[in-house]
Enzyme design. Structure first.
Site, PDB file in Angstrom:
ATOM      1  N   HIS A  67     -20.817 -24.748  28.605  1.00  0.00           N
ATOM      2  CA  HIS A  67     -21.342 -25.983  29.204  1.00  0.00           C
ATOM      3  C   HIS A  67     -22.758 -25.698  29.706  1.00  0.00           C
ATOM      4  CE1 HIS A  67     -20.337 -23.900  32.881  1.00  0.00           C
ATOM      5  NE2 HIS A  67     -19.057 -23.849  32.540  1.00  0.00           N
TER       6      HIS A  67
ATOM      7  N   GLY B 124     -23.863 -25.007  32.508  1.00  0.00           N
ATOM      8  CA  GLY B 124     -23.947 -23.856  33.410  1.00  0.00           C
ATOM      9  C   GLY B 124     -24.237 -22.582  32.625  1.00  0.00           C
ATOM     10  N   HIS B 125     -23.491 -22.392  31.537  1.00  0.00           N
ATOM     11  CA  HIS B 125     -23.741 -21.219  30.683  1.00  0.00           C
ATOM     12  C   HIS B 125     -25.150 -21.281  30.096  1.00  0.00           C
ATOM     13  CE1 HIS B 125     -19.195 -21.532  30.199  1.00  0.00           C
ATOM     14  NE2 HIS B 125     -19.353 -20.304  30.641  1.00  0.00           N
TER      15      HIS B 125
ATOM     16  N   GLN C 143      -7.680 -10.806  32.478  1.00  0.00           N
ATOM     17  CA  GLN C 143      -8.006 -11.452  33.751  1.00  0.00           C
ATOM     18  C   GLN C 143      -7.163 -12.702  34.017  1.00  0.00           C
ATOM     19  OE1 GLN C 143     -12.264 -12.057  32.459  1.00  0.00           O
ATOM     20  NE2 GLN C 143     -12.066 -13.941  33.636  1.00  0.00           N
TER      21      GLN C 143
ATOM     22  N   GLY D 156     -22.895 -16.705  36.864  1.00  0.00           N
ATOM     23  CA  GLY D 156     -23.072 -17.945  37.628  1.00  0.00           C
ATOM     24  C   GLY D 156     -22.506 -17.809  39.034  1.00  0.00           C
TER      25      GLY D 156
ATOM     26  N   LYS E 141     -21.090 -20.067  40.741  1.00  0.00           N
ATOM     27  CA  LYS E 141     -19.857 -20.825  41.007  1.00  0.00           C
ATOM     28  C   LYS E 141     -18.706 -19.852  41.272  1.00  0.00           C
ATOM     29  CE  LYS E 141     -17.239 -22.806  37.959  1.00  0.00           C
ATOM     30  NZ  LYS E 141     -15.893 -22.250  38.229  1.00  0.00           N
TER      31      LYS E 141
ATOM     32  N   MET F 244     -20.033 -27.500  37.175  1.00  0.00           N
ATOM     33  CA  MET F 244     -19.674 -27.294  35.767  1.00  0.00           C
ATOM     34  C   MET F 244     -18.655 -26.164  35.654  1.00  0.00           C
ATOM     35  SD  MET F 244     -21.648 -28.981  33.504  1.00  0.00           S
ATOM     36  CE  MET F 244     -22.921 -30.189  33.781  1.00  0.00           C
TER      37      MET F 244
ATOM     38  N   SER G  55     -15.547 -24.643  32.596  1.00  0.00           N
ATOM     39  CA  SER G  55     -14.821 -24.870  31.341  1.00  0.00           C
ATOM     40  C   SER G  55     -13.489 -25.547  31.625  1.00  0.00           C
ATOM     41  CB  SER G  55     -14.585 -23.549  30.614  1.00  0.00           C
ATOM     42  OG  SER G  55     -15.821 -22.889  30.427  1.00  0.00           O
TER      43      SER G  55
END
Ligand code: PAF
Length: 293
Positions: free
Chosen positions: A34, A36-37, A61, A147, A149, A184, A186
């Site tokens: 998205h 953000g990436h 993970q 990021g 986030k 943002m 995924s």
């Protein structure tokens, strides 16, 4: 853009780039890209002469009851986005390439990994740290981009890099948001129309806390009450945590004075979303604050 599936070839390409004195940037992702990436890629493009992205949905993970099998996989459109963004190479290995038979070494960042996300998702950060360590070893980039986030993830990776004397500089980039404030992610793809509307409650709660801080409130309990009150108004929201923490230790603070995060993890329906607000004094010792949404 060259697509690389093996570690041996990725190592060779990265070695060649370094031999040509290129500044190498790595943007690790799990795909489902998205904006953000793409902001990470843009930053890497500005700062590096060779940009390598990776797409690997890292099984280690995800917990046994988490969304590994249904995690969005959109390889063809991801590839197009990366190509358009000017990425030089895309590392897209199979799981067996990263974790061959007999794989048994892990990276564990103690303390930081056990709180918040780590408490709700046991083993998550061991999986993240291990795969990021491997990617950094394979590519040996000058810079690696993450990021904010995922604030705890970024903090853990920075700690790992420091503790294990890695040569790559870890660059943490701002959160990119939808026009209505939703960060943002995924996982936003899981939300139906009603949930998508409800999901803005994370940003609304952070904004309410920000307004209190701007009005002079520094007491963490009062801020937490404000967060809870906002979040509890949303019928589809179930709070996992809403905390005010020190930005280094990730331990809760009683009174906000040092650089801190307000961190949220909230289920909207079955989808677990996280978000945060980073707060720092305008100058050391100053009571005026800067807010980074
Ligand atoms: O943030 C992510 O997408 C992942 O946790 C990462 C850093 C690519 C490791 O798998």
């Amino acid at each position: 853009m060259e697509i690389i599936h093996t570690i041996a070839w990725m190592k060779e390409q990265a070695r060649q780039a370094r031999a040509e004195n290129r500044i190498v940037g790595l943007v690790p992702t799990m795909g489902a890209l998205h904006r953000g990436h793409l902001a990470l890629i843009e930053r890497a493009k500005r700062e590096c002469s060779t940009v390598i992205a990776s797409i690997f949905v890292n099984p280690k993970q995800f917990g046994p009851k988490e969304d590994f099998s249904k995690y969005p996989r959109t390889f063809e459109s991801d590839k197009e986005k990366l190509e358009q963004a000017g990425v030089d190479s895309l590392l897209a290995p199979e799981a067996a390439e990263i974790y061959p038979q007999g794989f048994s070494s892990y990276v564990q960042v103690d303390g930081l990994s056990e709180r918040l996300e780590g408490r709700s998702r046991p083993g998550h950060f061991r999986g993240v740290a291990t795969v990021v360590m491997k990617l950094l070893q394979i590519v040996q980039p000058n810079f690696a981009y993450f990021g904010r986030k995922d604030a705890q993830q970024s903090r853990i990776i920075t700690q790992m890099s420091r503790d294990l004397n890695l040569d790559s500089e870890i660059v943490v980039c701002p959160i990119v948001r939808e026009p209505d404030g939703l960060a943002m992610s995924s996982r936003n793809a899981y939300l139906n129309a009603e949930e998508r509307k409800a999901a803005t409650v994370l940003h609304r709660a952070l904004d309410a806390a920000k307004n209190e801080l701007a009005a002079g409130v520094r007491d963490a309990l009062q801020l937490q009450t404000t967060l809870r009150r906002k979040l509890d108004c949303e019928r589809l929201a179930t709070v996992d945590y809403a905390e005010i923490i020190d930005s280094e230790s990730f331990e809760p603070v009683v009174r906000l004075s040092e650089p801190s995060y307000i961190v949220l993890a909230v289920f909207i329906g079955k989808t677990r979303l996280i978000d945060n607000l980073y707060i720092e004094p305008k100058a050391p010792g100053s009571d005026e604050l800067l807010f980074h949404f």
